[in-house]
Motif scaffolding. Structure first.
Motif, short mmCIF file in Angstrom:
data_model
loop_
_atom_site.label_atom_id
_atom_site.label_comp_id
_atom_site.label_asym_id
_atom_site.label_seq_id
_atom_site.Cartn_x
_atom_site.Cartn_y
_atom_site.Cartn_z
N PHE A 98 28.62 47.51 38.00
CA PHE A 98 28.87 46.37 38.85
C PHE A 98 27.54 45.75 39.24
CE2 PHE A 98 28.53 49.89 41.78
CZ PHE A 98 27.86 49.39 42.88
N VAL A 99 27.60 44.49 39.60
CA VAL A 99 26.40 43.73 39.93
C VAL A 99 26.45 43.32 41.39
CG1 VAL A 99 25.09 41.63 39.41
CG2 VAL A 99 26.25 42.86 37.57
N VAL A 100 25.36 43.54 42.10
CA VAL A 100 25.20 43.08 43.48
C VAL A 100 24.36 41.82 43.44
CG1 VAL A 100 24.24 43.60 45.75
CG2 VAL A 100 25.41 45.40 44.47
N VAL A 101 24.85 40.76 44.08
CA VAL A 101 24.10 39.50 44.15
C VAL A 101 23.86 39.15 45.60
CG1 VAL A 101 24.91 38.59 41.96
CG2 VAL A 101 26.24 38.15 44.00
N ARG A 102 22.73 38.57 45.89
CA ARG A 102 22.38 38.13 47.25
C ARG A 102 22.32 36.63 47.29
NH1 ARG A 102 24.46 41.28 49.37
NH2 ARG A 102 23.99 43.37 48.97
#
Length: 102
Positions: A98-102
């Motif tokens: 999974f990818v965490v984006v800010r």
């Protein structure tokens, strides 16, 4: 580790729905604050959930209430990047990215 591994990948999607035959659901992906983790086809007890950063470092253990198969994981303190989620039950492993984006 697991003797037999089954790696299941989820395409990047903001949908909260996934294929009905997918044993592990992780959404939304990419995620900002809360990652929803749900596992099917596995006994709700004794599931080991672990998260690993792209650098290989283990993140705090994901706890869940016994008797449930759903967990919300707070990703608000994680930096942007790619992470791995591993669920293990009786030497059967399921992996998700999974990818965490800010």
């Amino acid at each position: 580790g697991c003797e037999k591994s089954e790696i299941v990948e989820v395409p990047l999607s903001t949908s909260t729905h996934a294929a009905e035959n997918d044993p592990v659901l992780v959404f939304p992906n990419p995620v900002k604050d809360k990652l929803h983790i749900e596992w099917r086809e596995m006994d709700k007890r004794d599931v080991n959930i672990q998260m690993i950063g792209i650098d290989g470092k283990k993140l705090p253990v994901v706890n869940y209430e016994e008797g449930t198969n759903v967990r919300l994981y707070d990703t608000s303190t994680l930096p942007s990047g790619i992470y791995a989620l591993l669920l293990t039950k009786n030497n059967r492993c399921f992996g998700k990215k999974f990818v965490v984006v800010r």
